[in-house]
Design a protein around this motif. Structure first.
Motif, PDB file in Angstrom:
ATOM      1  N   LYS A   1      82.436  14.759  30.196  1.00  0.00           N
ATOM      2  CA  LYS A   1      81.623  15.220  31.340  1.00  0.00           C
ATOM      3  C   LYS A   1      80.818  14.068  31.942  1.00  0.00           C
ATOM      4  O   LYS A   1      80.830  13.852  33.149  1.00  0.00           O
ATOM      5  CB  LYS A   1      80.651  16.330  30.895  1.00  0.00           C
ATOM      6  N   SER A   2      80.114  13.341  31.062  1.00  0.00           N
ATOM      7  CA  SER A   2      79.297  12.229  31.568  1.00  0.00           C
ATOM      8  C   SER A   2      80.184  11.170  32.194  1.00  0.00           C
ATOM      9  O   SER A   2      79.877  10.632  33.256  1.00  0.00           O
ATOM     10  CB  SER A   2      78.482  11.600  30.442  1.00  0.00           C
ATOM     11  N   SER A   3      81.298  10.876  31.534  1.00  0.00           N
ATOM     12  CA  SER A   3      82.221   9.877  32.063  1.00  0.00           C
ATOM     13  C   SER A   3      82.671  10.263  33.461  1.00  0.00           C
ATOM     14  O   SER A   3      82.684   9.448  34.387  1.00  0.00           O
ATOM     15  CB  SER A   3      83.449   9.747  31.158  1.00  0.00           C
TER      16      SER A   3
ATOM     17  N   MET B   1      73.437  15.040  38.200  1.00  0.00           N
ATOM     18  CA  MET B   1      72.453  15.215  37.134  1.00  0.00           C
ATOM     19  C   MET B   1      73.164  15.366  35.800  1.00  0.00           C
ATOM     20  O   MET B   1      73.985  16.262  35.622  1.00  0.00           O
ATOM     21  CB  MET B   1      71.606  16.466  37.385  1.00  0.00           C
ATOM     22  N   ASP B   2      72.833  14.484  34.854  1.00  0.00           N
ATOM     23  CA  ASP B   2      73.466  14.538  33.530  1.00  0.00           C
ATOM     24  C   ASP B   2      72.492  15.162  32.527  1.00  0.00           C
ATOM     25  O   ASP B   2      71.562  14.515  32.084  1.00  0.00           O
ATOM     26  CB  ASP B   2      73.855  13.117  33.088  1.00  0.00           C
ATOM     27  N   GLU B   3      72.721  16.413  32.217  1.00  0.00           N
ATOM     28  CA  GLU B   3      71.849  17.159  31.295  1.00  0.00           C
ATOM     29  C   GLU B   3      70.371  16.915  31.599  1.00  0.00           C
ATOM     30  O   GLU B   3      69.623  16.453  30.736  1.00  0.00           O
ATOM     31  CB  GLU B   3      72.152  16.762  29.842  1.00  0.00           C
ATOM     32  N   PRO B   4      69.934  17.235  32.815  1.00  0.00           N
ATOM     33  CA  PRO B   4      68.570  16.869  33.214  1.00  0.00           C
ATOM     34  C   PRO B   4      67.496  17.620  32.439  1.00  0.00           C
ATOM     35  O   PRO B   4      66.347  17.199  32.437  1.00  0.00           O
ATOM     36  CB  PRO B   4      68.524  17.255  34.701  1.00  0.00           C
TER      37      PRO B   4
HETATM   38 MG    MG Z   1      77.203  13.259  28.173  1.00  0.00          MG
END
Ligand code: MG
Ligand code: ATP
Lengths: 252, 301
Positions: free
Chosen positions: A43-45, A172-175
């Motif tokens: 997901k982050s990638s 937004m990455d797991e904000p």
């Molecule tokens: Mg991640």
């Protein structure tokens, strides 16, 4: 709804290791898309491909296309700096700069010279903080160090900092993963309001959160995009059994 | 039971080690102060601190004139200043290159190399100053029709700067490299370039540790002796001219104590007076630095 970003056949490699496989997804404008899936699924990638934050990482290699309003952001002619002002980012852990609250928000406008007078800059800072729902809490102490704010306030400050350069898309990455439930509720409310002006992509491990804030949800699994669709439909009638398994908590 | 007993023994042993270190330190300070006071019984502390002439070797025993330390401190300040002018900007730039621009393979070669340089005995730097840099500077100055003695503050300061450079850059590199990666991401994510990120985010964030690096380097410069003996000389000229020969506090301490000396005349005791003033000065610098860094950290976390 017109597509804001169109991802076509995206493959991502860290050195020899492939992290994303043939991912194709469309992000509609002025909607929030949630990315869900088990830890390490990419997901982050994926998120970081959308504003080329991956460029900082050595030995990375990418195939496929990411079209922002029809324009490939990986084309050689693209100015990464300009791209990142159009596609902003908020990170998992609040990362205010060790400077004042005011200077944190003014940072983007300053480096991109988005103002002519001090009054204009004051205006940008105030508006960004208002939109991030933080103005009331900090208006009397703008010159204080940002690091003295609570975690939730810091995260909203980071959102204010991101919207100060007037982006079109916010990633937004797991904000909310470092925030308590009350701070989380505030940020969720904020995301819902921001949708009026911005296209939002949010990574979350909290399925209720995905259901609350997003209109579209995409489920990733070991580097593949398994399923994407309207949030309500995906949560109630998932097509793939892996999606079904994940949202019913059988694994992940 | 047995392991508990062993734990107690270890505990006591370690406590003794720690105490020994503290006791030795206290002993050093006490003896320094004691000898310094014996000196100040013979020479007025006022003449010592504010006197403009330093000439202890021309005096007969017991005479109180010629113990003015101002020329020594100005000499120390001059050489240290030149050294810091070389070491601080260059060291910081090297650190920025290594931490932010160099590829990891370049870094892996250059960092140990720098650390090796930092470990070379200062005597070797002194040789370099005396045999290579001094003649070069002299020729260079002659070309512009400036006369330059082979011993000069400039010569000593430059070599001392070169000596401190790897030390400074290694410490500064640590300061930058240990900043959280998410600060870089935050800045890059807003469309900042690398240089904007370094200038506006990383350097301010690393400021307390860069300051510490600066002060450690400064202490080294102030305490350095060998290079000065070999490159700047022994003559206590009261001057701000970097082209003339000067001397420093540490060099004079060595000079006063070299050879068989009785610790009962003003000449040898003066060394303790100098040591005492140097001690107070560096202590003051360190306290100031610690206070400043703490304050900064309290504000910016
Ligand atoms: Mg991640
Ligand atoms: N910088 C990197 N270098 C090498 N491999 C990486 C790097 N970043 C991520 N990976 C690998 O890529 C895969 C996907 O990682 P990613 O961080 O995108 O997962 P994620 O879905 O965000 O997980 P999480 O929910 O735990 O944040 C993982 O196998 C991870 O080990």
């Amino acid at each position: 709804m017109a597509p804001k970003i169109n991802i076509k056949q995206l493959n991502l490699f860290y050195g020899d290791k492939q992290a994303l496989f043939n991912v194709s997804l469309t992000l509609p404008a002025f909607q929030t898309t949630a990315l869900i899936g088990p830890s390490g699924c990419g997901k982050s990638s994926f998120l970081r491909c959308l504003n080329r934050m991956n460029d900082i990482i050595p030995n990375i290699h990418l195939e496929g296309q990411v079209l922002l309003e029809g324009q490939d952001i990986y084309a050689p002619s693209v100015d990464v700096v300009a791209l990142r002002t159009r596609v902003g980012m908020v990170f998992q852990k609040p990362n205010p700069f060790p400077r004042s609250i005011y200077e944190n928000v003014a940072y983007g406008p300053r480096i991109h010279s988005l103002f002519k007078t001090k009054a204009q800059l004051d205006n940008i800072v105030e508006n960004s903080l208002i939109r991030a729902g933080l103005w009331g809490e900090v208006k009397d102490r703008l010159s204080q160090p940002a690091t003295r704010l609570s975690g939730g306030q810091q995260q909203r400050l980071c959102i204010a900092r991101a919207i100060a350069v007037n982006p079109e898309v916010i990633l937004m990455d797991e904000p909310c993963s470092a925030l308590d439930p009350i701070a989380t509720a505030k940020v969720e409310e904020l995301i819902d309001e921001l949708r009026e002006k911005f296209t939002i992509v949010i990574v979350t491990h909290n399925l209720q959160q995905a259901a609350r804030v997003s209109q579209q949800t995409a489920f990733f699994h070991s580097g593949y995009l398994v399923e994407a669709g309207e949030t309500g439909a995906l949560f109630t009638m998932p097509e793939d059994e892996r999606t079904q398994g994940y949202i019913t908590g059988r694994y992940g | 039971m047995r392991s508990l007993f062993l734990e107690r023994i270890v505990h006591i042993f370690l406590l003794i080690c720690a105490l020994a270190a503290i006791i030795v330190t206290i002993g050093i300070v006490v003896s320094l102060i004691g000898e310094a006071f014996r000196f100040f019984a013979r020479v007025s502390i006022f003449d010592f601190l504010f006197g403009l002439t330093w000439a202890p070797h021309t005096l007969s025993t017991g005479e109180a004139k010629g113990f003015g330390i101002i020329p020594l401190f100005i000499g120390t300040a001059l050489i240290t200043l030149i050294a810091m002018i070389v070491a601080v900007p260059c060291g910081t730039l090297v650190a920025i290159y290594l931490s932010e621009y160099a590829s990891s393979s370049t870094r892996q070669i250059l960092k140990p190399l720098l650390e090796t340089l930092a470990g070379i005995p200062t005597l070797v730097y002194g040789f370099f100053a005396a045999t290579t840099l001094a003649p070069f500077l002299k020729n260079f100055a002659e070309f512009f029709h400036i006369s330059l003695s082979s011993e000069s503050a400039l010569n000593a300061g430059l070599v001392m700067g070169i000596m401190i450079l790897p030390y400074m850059s290694s410490l500064a590199e640590d300061a930058l490299h240990h900043l959280p990666f998410n600060l870089r991401e935050g800045s890059m994510g807003l469309g900042a370039t690398s240089s904007e990120t370094i200038l506006r985010v990383l350097l301010p964030a690393a400021f307390p540790n860069l300051m510490a690096a600066f002060l450690l380097s400064l202490s080294r410069a102030i305490g350095e002796t060998m290079i000065v003996v070999m490159a700047a000389g022994l003559s206590a000229n009261l001057t701000f001219n970097p082209l003339s020969a000067v001397t420093t506090v540490t060099v004079q301490i060595v000079n006063l104590l070299t050879g068989d000396q009785e610790f009962d005349n003003a000449k040898t005791l003066a060394a303790f007076g100098l040591g005492f003033v140097l001690f107070i000065l560096t202590l003051f610098l360190n306290i100031l630095a610690l206070y400043g860094i703490k304050r900064y950290k309290r504000i910016y976390g």
